[in-house]
Design a protein around this motif. Structure first.
Motif, short mmCIF file in Angstrom:
data_model
loop_
_atom_site.label_atom_id
_atom_site.label_comp_id
_atom_site.label_asym_id
_atom_site.label_seq_id
_atom_site.Cartn_x
_atom_site.Cartn_y
_atom_site.Cartn_z
N GLY A 71 40.79 146.49 -46.22
CA GLY A 71 41.91 146.65 -45.35
C GLY A 71 42.87 148.05 -45.30
N LEU A 72 42.60 148.78 -46.30
CA LEU A 72 43.11 149.84 -46.55
C LEU A 72 42.40 150.88 -45.71
N VAL A 73 41.15 150.93 -45.86
CA VAL A 73 40.11 151.73 -45.09
C VAL A 73 40.31 151.53 -43.59
N SER A 74 40.27 150.27 -43.06
CA SER A 74 40.74 150.12 -41.73
C SER A 74 41.96 150.99 -41.17
N PHE A 75 43.05 150.82 -41.92
CA PHE A 75 44.10 151.71 -41.63
C PHE A 75 43.94 153.09 -41.59
N ILE A 76 43.03 153.72 -42.60
CA ILE A 76 42.65 155.15 -42.41
C ILE A 76 41.92 155.37 -41.29
N LYS A 79 42.59 155.58 -35.50
CA LYS A 79 43.09 156.68 -35.03
C LYS A 79 44.37 156.49 -34.24
N LYS A 80 44.66 155.44 -33.92
CA LYS A 80 45.93 155.14 -33.09
C LYS A 80 47.13 155.43 -34.19
N LEU A 81 46.99 155.36 -35.52
CA LEU A 81 48.07 155.33 -36.28
C LEU A 81 48.21 156.94 -36.74
N THR A 82 49.68 157.48 -36.72
CA THR A 82 50.00 158.57 -37.27
C THR A 82 49.86 158.38 -38.85
N ASP A 83 49.62 159.30 -39.77
CA ASP A 83 49.49 159.30 -41.03
C ASP A 83 50.79 158.60 -41.69
N GLU A 84 51.80 158.82 -41.30
CA GLU A 84 52.89 158.16 -41.72
C GLU A 84 52.96 156.43 -41.44
N GLN A 85 52.61 156.30 -40.24
CA GLN A 85 52.30 154.74 -39.96
C GLN A 85 51.09 154.23 -41.13
N CYS A 86 50.26 155.02 -40.98
CA CYS A 86 48.79 154.61 -41.94
C CYS A 86 49.41 154.31 -43.54
N LEU A 87 50.17 155.22 -43.85
CA LEU A 87 50.50 155.07 -45.35
C LEU A 87 51.56 153.96 -45.49
N ARG A 88 52.34 153.64 -44.48
CA ARG A 88 53.35 152.76 -44.65
C ARG A 88 52.33 151.35 -44.66
N SER A 89 51.49 151.35 -43.71
CA SER A 89 50.93 150.06 -43.60
C SER A 89 49.94 149.81 -44.72
N MET A 90 49.52 151.01 -45.15
CA MET A 90 48.56 150.74 -46.74
C MET A 90 49.59 150.15 -47.70
N LEU A 91 50.79 150.76 -48.01
CA LEU A 91 51.58 150.31 -49.00
C LEU A 91 52.22 149.05 -48.89
#
Length: 199
Positions: A71-76, A79-91
């Protein structure tokens, strides 16, 4: 080739059912026979896949954490996610998984204490399982710094801060038996706010 697929499928099913038994009864009270019974197989068949309950328990944990990592890798990779969105989604994914597996963390704590009493190194066990998690968090933080989304901060310090909050969530769920950890979610979001670059 079909035999290998069947073997892997059976092993996966054993691990899922074994995890249920561990969660229901606790590590100490689970026996090889109880796992075999839950799986609808004999102990002899269970020995084909695993040599003891400790190995089953560790593989069950690995299977769970591997699922979280996917799941974490799928967020990383999104490409549509900003890094902020990615980090928040991962957490959020991590904390949600902690909340969903609250009972498992209590059993894991019991297992680690038993390991410590017998001269094992529980810290080493935990670090081995979490090194990938920390690497994935670092990947997003580094990427965010390079793109200018995050402040030029120490990646190690930021990772330690986030990891410490996740540990706090696990402690509060498994030891303090808190029903919800919404304040940890808020704190993690505040931590992400703190590393954002202000334009």
């Amino acid at each position: 080739m079909a035999i290998v697929v069947e073997h892997d499928k059976r092993k996966h099913e054993i691990l899922e059912k074994a995890l249920e038994v561990f969660i229901e009864e606790g590590y100490e009270d689970v026996t090889f026979q109880k796992i075999a019974d839950r799986c609808g197989i004999t102990r002899t068949t269970l020995y084909i896949y695993f040599k003891n309950k400790r190995e089953i328990f560790l593989w069950s944990i690995k299977q769970l954490t591997s699922g979280i990592e996917v799941g974490l890798v799928s967020f990383i990779e999104d490409k549509k996610l900003t890094d902020e969105q990615c980090l928040r989604s991962m957490l959020k994914l991590i904390v949600d998984a902690c909340e969903e597996n609250k009972k498992l963390f209590s059993i894991l704590l019991s297992y680690l204490l038993t390991l410590q009493k017998t001269g094992g190194d529980p810290g080493l066990r935990v670090r081995r399982r979490l090194v990938r998690l920390q690497h994935l968090l670092s990947t997003v933080i580094i990427r965010g710094i390079k793109k200018g989304e995050f402040k030029p901060i120490s990646v190690k310090t930021a990772n330690e801060m986030l990891y410490g909050l996740i540990q706090s969530a696990i402690f509060r769920l498994s030891v303090l038996d808190e029903k919800t950890i919404d304040d940890i979610r808020d704190t993690l979001n505040m931590a992400v706010d703190g590393i954002l670059k202000v334009n």
